[in-house]
Design an enzyme around this catalytic site. Sequence first.
Site, mmCIF file in Angstrom:
data_model
loop_
_atom_site.group_PDB
_atom_site.id
_atom_site.type_symbol
_atom_site.label_atom_id
_atom_site.label_comp_id
_atom_site.label_asym_id
_atom_site.label_seq_id
_atom_site.Cartn_x
_atom_site.Cartn_y
_atom_site.Cartn_z
ATOM 1 N N THR A 162 77.860 13.130 37.147
ATOM 2 C CA THR A 162 78.048 14.430 37.949
ATOM 3 C C THR A 162 77.534 16.082 38.084
ATOM 4 O O THR A 162 76.986 16.096 39.121
ATOM 5 C CB THR A 162 79.096 14.652 36.476
ATOM 6 O OG1 THR A 162 79.872 13.776 37.035
ATOM 7 C CG2 THR A 162 80.220 15.716 37.406
ATOM 8 N N ARG A 181 71.057 13.244 33.170
ATOM 9 C CA ARG A 181 70.898 14.135 32.006
ATOM 10 C C ARG A 181 70.546 12.843 30.899
ATOM 11 O O ARG A 181 70.823 11.915 30.563
ATOM 12 C CB ARG A 181 72.311 14.533 31.586
ATOM 13 C CG ARG A 181 72.186 15.603 32.233
ATOM 14 C CD ARG A 181 73.863 16.294 31.659
ATOM 15 N NE ARG A 181 73.647 17.698 32.852
ATOM 16 C CZ ARG A 181 75.219 18.029 32.759
ATOM 17 N NH1 ARG A 181 76.198 17.735 31.225
ATOM 18 N NH2 ARG A 181 75.436 19.776 33.536
ATOM 19 N N SER A 201 72.814 21.443 30.400
ATOM 20 C CA SER A 201 74.090 22.861 30.658
ATOM 21 C C SER A 201 74.680 22.718 29.136
ATOM 22 O O SER A 201 73.728 23.094 28.610
ATOM 23 C CB SER A 201 75.157 21.585 31.263
ATOM 24 O OG SER A 201 76.709 22.705 31.442
ATOM 25 N N HIS A 202 75.913 21.866 28.630
ATOM 26 C CA HIS A 202 76.382 22.230 27.396
ATOM 27 C C HIS A 202 76.297 21.319 26.541
ATOM 28 O O HIS A 202 76.497 21.532 25.142
ATOM 29 C CB HIS A 202 78.418 22.296 27.553
ATOM 30 C CG HIS A 202 78.368 20.850 27.602
ATOM 31 N ND1 HIS A 202 78.304 20.835 29.089
ATOM 32 C CD2 HIS A 202 79.119 20.248 27.488
ATOM 33 C CE1 HIS A 202 78.958 19.755 29.549
ATOM 34 N NE2 HIS A 202 79.082 19.218 28.765
ATOM 35 N N LYS A 233 68.588 18.947 37.750
ATOM 36 C CA LYS A 233 69.583 18.144 39.451
ATOM 37 C C LYS A 233 69.031 19.339 40.523
ATOM 38 O O LYS A 233 68.067 20.018 40.337
ATOM 39 C CB LYS A 233 70.804 18.932 38.952
ATOM 40 C CG LYS A 233 71.565 20.008 38.684
ATOM 41 C CD LYS A 233 72.820 20.593 38.875
ATOM 42 C CE LYS A 233 72.631 22.236 38.523
ATOM 43 N NZ LYS A 233 74.581 22.489 38.996
ATOM 44 N N ASP A 243 77.520 28.932 27.660
ATOM 45 C CA ASP A 243 77.532 27.536 27.211
ATOM 46 C C ASP A 243 75.809 27.775 27.476
ATOM 47 O O ASP A 243 75.353 29.225 27.891
ATOM 48 C CB ASP A 243 77.894 26.368 27.987
ATOM 49 C CG ASP A 243 77.851 26.375 29.717
ATOM 50 O OD1 ASP A 243 77.621 27.837 29.971
ATOM 51 O OD2 ASP A 243 77.343 25.387 29.485
ATOM 52 N N ASP A 247 73.698 26.767 30.082
ATOM 53 C CA ASP A 247 73.068 27.247 31.085
ATOM 54 C C ASP A 247 74.051 28.510 32.105
ATOM 55 O O ASP A 247 74.095 28.707 33.016
ATOM 56 C CB ASP A 247 72.974 26.276 32.719
ATOM 57 C CG ASP A 247 74.419 25.365 32.866
ATOM 58 O OD1 ASP A 247 75.293 25.804 31.951
ATOM 59 O OD2 ASP A 247 74.099 24.393 33.894
ATOM 60 N N ASP A 250 77.051 28.544 32.699
ATOM 61 C CA ASP A 250 78.110 28.368 34.401
ATOM 62 C C ASP A 250 79.494 28.279 32.983
ATOM 63 O O ASP A 250 80.344 27.701 34.400
ATOM 64 C CB ASP A 250 77.664 27.103 35.033
ATOM 65 C CG ASP A 250 77.768 25.544 33.851
ATOM 66 O OD1 ASP A 250 77.752 25.652 32.750
ATOM 67 O OD2 ASP A 250 77.289 24.714 34.611
ATOM 68 N N ARG A 251 79.613 28.286 32.197
ATOM 69 C CA ARG A 251 81.085 27.986 31.086
ATOM 70 C C ARG A 251 81.458 29.053 30.946
ATOM 71 O O ARG A 251 80.776 30.409 30.640
ATOM 72 C CB ARG A 251 81.464 26.101 30.487
ATOM 73 C CG ARG A 251 80.354 24.942 31.078
ATOM 74 C CD ARG A 251 81.004 24.379 30.379
ATOM 75 N NE ARG A 251 80.835 22.632 31.124
ATOM 76 C CZ ARG A 251 81.063 21.675 30.790
ATOM 77 N NH1 ARG A 251 82.179 21.464 29.910
ATOM 78 N NH2 ARG A 251 81.091 20.523 31.576
ATOM 79 N N THR A 302 86.442 15.996 39.789
ATOM 80 C CA THR A 302 85.580 16.660 38.850
ATOM 81 C C THR A 302 84.353 17.090 39.413
ATOM 82 O O THR A 302 83.890 15.683 39.612
ATOM 83 C CB THR A 302 85.593 15.694 37.389
ATOM 84 O OG1 THR A 302 87.030 16.412 37.186
ATOM 85 C CG2 THR A 302 84.729 16.650 36.836
ATOM 86 N N GLU A 353 87.735 24.053 37.000
ATOM 87 C CA GLU A 353 87.842 23.150 36.497
ATOM 88 C C GLU A 353 88.903 23.276 34.574
ATOM 89 O O GLU A 353 88.247 24.369 34.199
ATOM 90 C CB GLU A 353 86.704 22.747 36.563
ATOM 91 C CG GLU A 353 85.772 21.820 37.672
ATOM 92 C CD GLU A 353 84.007 21.183 37.035
ATOM 93 O OE1 GLU A 353 84.849 20.204 38.384
ATOM 94 O OE2 GLU A 353 83.813 22.126 36.900
ATOM 95 N N GLU A 354 88.799 22.447 33.868
ATOM 96 C CA GLU A 354 89.488 22.356 32.807
ATOM 97 C C GLU A 354 88.410 22.550 31.254
ATOM 98 O O GLU A 354 88.827 22.619 30.869
ATOM 99 C CB GLU A 354 90.351 21.800 32.700
ATOM 100 C CG GLU A 354 90.451 19.923 33.054
ATOM 101 C CD GLU A 354 89.225 19.316 32.083
ATOM 102 O OE1 GLU A 354 88.992 19.646 31.248
ATOM 103 O OE2 GLU A 354 88.099 19.019 32.794
ATOM 104 N N SER A 355 87.181 21.709 32.311
ATOM 105 C CA SER A 355 86.007 21.999 31.412
ATOM 106 C C SER A 355 85.290 23.043 31.874
ATOM 107 O O SER A 355 84.260 23.290 30.999
ATOM 108 C CB SER A 355 85.769 20.590 31.466
ATOM 109 O OG SER A 355 85.098 21.449 33.082
ATOM 110 N N LYS A 411 79.406 27.290 39.147
ATOM 111 C CA LYS A 411 81.127 28.137 38.478
ATOM 112 C C LYS A 411 79.847 28.690 37.740
ATOM 113 O O LYS A 411 78.930 28.670 37.486
ATOM 114 C CB LYS A 411 81.091 26.950 37.520
ATOM 115 C CG LYS A 411 80.657 26.109 36.761
ATOM 116 C CD LYS A 411 81.251 25.115 35.565
ATOM 117 C CE LYS A 411 80.553 23.826 35.136
ATOM 118 N NZ LYS A 411 80.547 22.590 36.522
#
Length: 542
Positions: A17, A21, A112-113, A125, A276, A278, A280-281, A343, A362-364, A375
Amino acid sequence: MNKTIATKPFDDQKPGTSGLRKKVPEFQQPHYVENFVQSIFDALEGFQGKTLVLGGDGRYYNREVVQTVLAMAAANGFGRVIVGQGGILSTPAASNVIRKYKAFGGIILSASHNPGGPHGDFGIKYNIENGGPAPEKITNAIYQRSKSISRYLIADIPAVDIDKVGKVDVAGMTVEVIDSVADYAELMESLFDFDAIRELFKSGFRMRFDAMHAVTGPYAKEILENRLGAPDHTARNYHPLPDFGGHHPDPNLVHAKHLYDAMMAPDAPDFGAASDGDGDRNLIIGRGIFITPSDSLAMLAANAHLAPGYKAGLKGIARSMPTSGAADHVAAKLGIGMYETPTGWKFFGNLLDAGMATICGEESAGTGSNHVREKDGLWAVLLWLNILAVRRESVKDIAREHWATYGRNYYTRHDYEEVEADRANKMVDELRAKLPSLAGTTVNGMKIEKADDFSYHDPVDGSQSDHQGIRILFEGGSRIVLRLSGTGTSGATVRLYVERYEPDPSKHDLDTQATLADLIVAADDIAGIHAHTGRSKPSVIT
């Protein structure tokens, strides 16, 4: 001097996604990073003499891979690489730099997280010229190239000093090291009413931001404390560390429990937030109330006009399919478009570029807008601060008023992490085979109205994405969604999403898990989650 190095394919370089990773030791295999980076370059056309943006979240192995990418970019013909100082760029900041400097694209080094460190996770990425993640046609081309690659190109150069801002010539290519924070802070100042937020802090407003020893630390320190005047120590854990201080940099109620506990205490600050690995959350918690990412998206959309950058109103709202329908009610009241996508932030890019959507989520724990094509955790925090500065109400009061106006979508996500991939895939395959026979049946006293495997037809480019998550929709608006996550590095993560809409304000202060208990039981009855995974309970509940 450029060198051509013979190599052989690895069979596991399929991007997920959010890029490729793997565990750090896998990336440290000879030729592994080089193969994947060369596969990216070989899948692209027309970048000779153009600009590449490069940066990452500072996790273990970040600096070494930055040097490798610089040497390969020079050998492959890029004219310039813009790299964040110290190899640091948050994911939304990298998106902004790509867009601001009209770069050909960018390579972001992040998982990311996910946890970091010598035995933690690493990721690579590619983002395209609009600043967003590469679409599937490009990631598929990268993967196909990785399966047949036989050589990579790399310049024989000394290590570049990436800690010193400025320009240097490297094998005929310009390497420009920039302040990682400056361009992003300038963008935020153009979107939000910094004067109003300064007055909020001057009034005694207290906030705690946990950067989780990850990439947003320097951004939060500069913006919240230096530019907005928040008190010292508003930004906590703001020094990025290669192993995130030994913690898991995922801003949820498990890994940021200390923040949740502080916000539930009698002497809690007014506002709590985290981001998080990186950047983005985001996690949003008011005094005595946790705001789910799905609700945060809806509340930000309903109040966005209070910020200068959004005072003209929204063109539309987009959400991932598993995200709750809370934002749908806002879009309906505003009379704007509402888009349900698979997603993955890359699916929002076309809608944003086409001017069909302004805010996405997004819910995440990911929310963002058309200011970049990723994000953006700190953006969400600043928009919340702008709303609080204008309304001068508590987070809890804003939430309750929102639910009274639009109804409340009770919502939870249960994650079963590191499940054996074969067992997870068997469960999904068996459930998918059941779908045609489920409609009209009753489970745990609830009638199933529809059951399908979500497919998305992109309204902009016409592309089709199938098998994006299994949906079980019940009469009355409740639903269950089940899908396998593409962001982990070990086994499979089974994600169960459960939702119930409640329009009655007298029922808006109930316990979420208790309210959804019958649906959670129904999900296990239908999918056999516990039997297939061998788990008696989820790894994480959010």
